[in-house]
Design an enzyme around this catalytic site. Structure first.
Site: not given
Ligand code: GAR
Length: 226
Positions: A16, A95, A111, A113, A145
């Site tokens: 986190g 996930r 997101n 990455h 997406t």
């Protein structure tokens, strides 16, 4: 005063630290978003404790309790609705999501990455970057997406790969840049200055110089001359 701020729910699976970076910036004056909830698919995820200590509401939707991905996502979606989320920030959320779920949050789900996409989609990005011998590595914030790690890019941050780097050292350097670019991207999206339009990222009033300052952390690589 929180009126008018976009309601963000962070999705996590572990430590986190990105969620913590988002929270830290949420407390700055004028920040256009607030973190109203943190949801983990892993019970006992370390980030949950941190969020609770910071006074943020938390929830667990354990994917292992569901027979199908769709059933898990249905409850996750309902949880996001309970939090009245405007924006969903995946922050180390490990996930794979179905097209149906992603479609419900199109343009409203981000997101981060740990690679310079489209290089090194998926897992073990730092190990793969070292193996490939790249000299520049980094992180990417993108709209989510259905294509895994394939959504339109909002911002990237780069770091050098140094000769003695191992996976841990490189990961730590990339993480510094993640903590800079993710809050900055979320800020712009929440302020309505960065949007997904017809599959492309449209930005307005986000000065290039400001973005450029985020691209590289202040890493000392060269010997000092003074
Ligand atoms: C971060 O490095 C993030 O970029 C990565 O997981 C780590 C989570 O750390 N995300 C992915 O690999 C998603 N595909 P954190 O829990 O301390 O933020």
């Amino acid at each position: 005063m929180t009126q008018g701020r976009k309601r963000v729910v962070a999705l996590i699976s572990g430590r986190g630290s990105n969620m913590e970076a988002l929270l830290r910036v949420a407390r700055l004056p004028g920040c256009p978003y607030e973190i109203v909830g943190v949801v983990s698919n892993v019970p006992g995820a370390k980030g949950l404790e941190m969020a609770a200590r910071a006074g943020v509401a938390t929830a667990v939707v354990n994917h292992r309790s569901f027979e199908t991905r769709e059933a898990f996502e249905e409850v996750l979606h309902e949880t996001l609705l309970v939090f009245a989320a405007d924006i969903v920030a995946c922050a180390g959320f490990m996930r794979i999501m179905t097209e149906g779920f992603v479609g419900r949050w199109e343009g409203r789900m981000l997101n981060i990455h740990p690679s310079l996409l489209p290089l090194f989609r998926g897992l073990h990005t730092h190990r793969r970057a070292l193996k490939a011998g790249v000299k520049v590595h980094g992180a990417t914030v993108h709209f989510v997406t259905p294509e895994l790690d394939g959504g339109p890019i909002i911002i990237q941050g780069a770091v050098p790969v140094l000769p003695d780097d191992d996976e841990g050292a490189l990961a730590a350097r990339v993480l510094q840049v993640e903590h800079r670019i993710y809050p900055a991207a979320l800020w712009q999206v929440a302020a309505g200055k960065c949007r997904l339009e017809e599959g492309r990222v449209k930005t307005s009033d986000w000065p290039v110089a400001e973005r450029a300052r985020l691209f590289c952390p202040d890493v000392d690589i060269l010997p000092r001359q003074d």
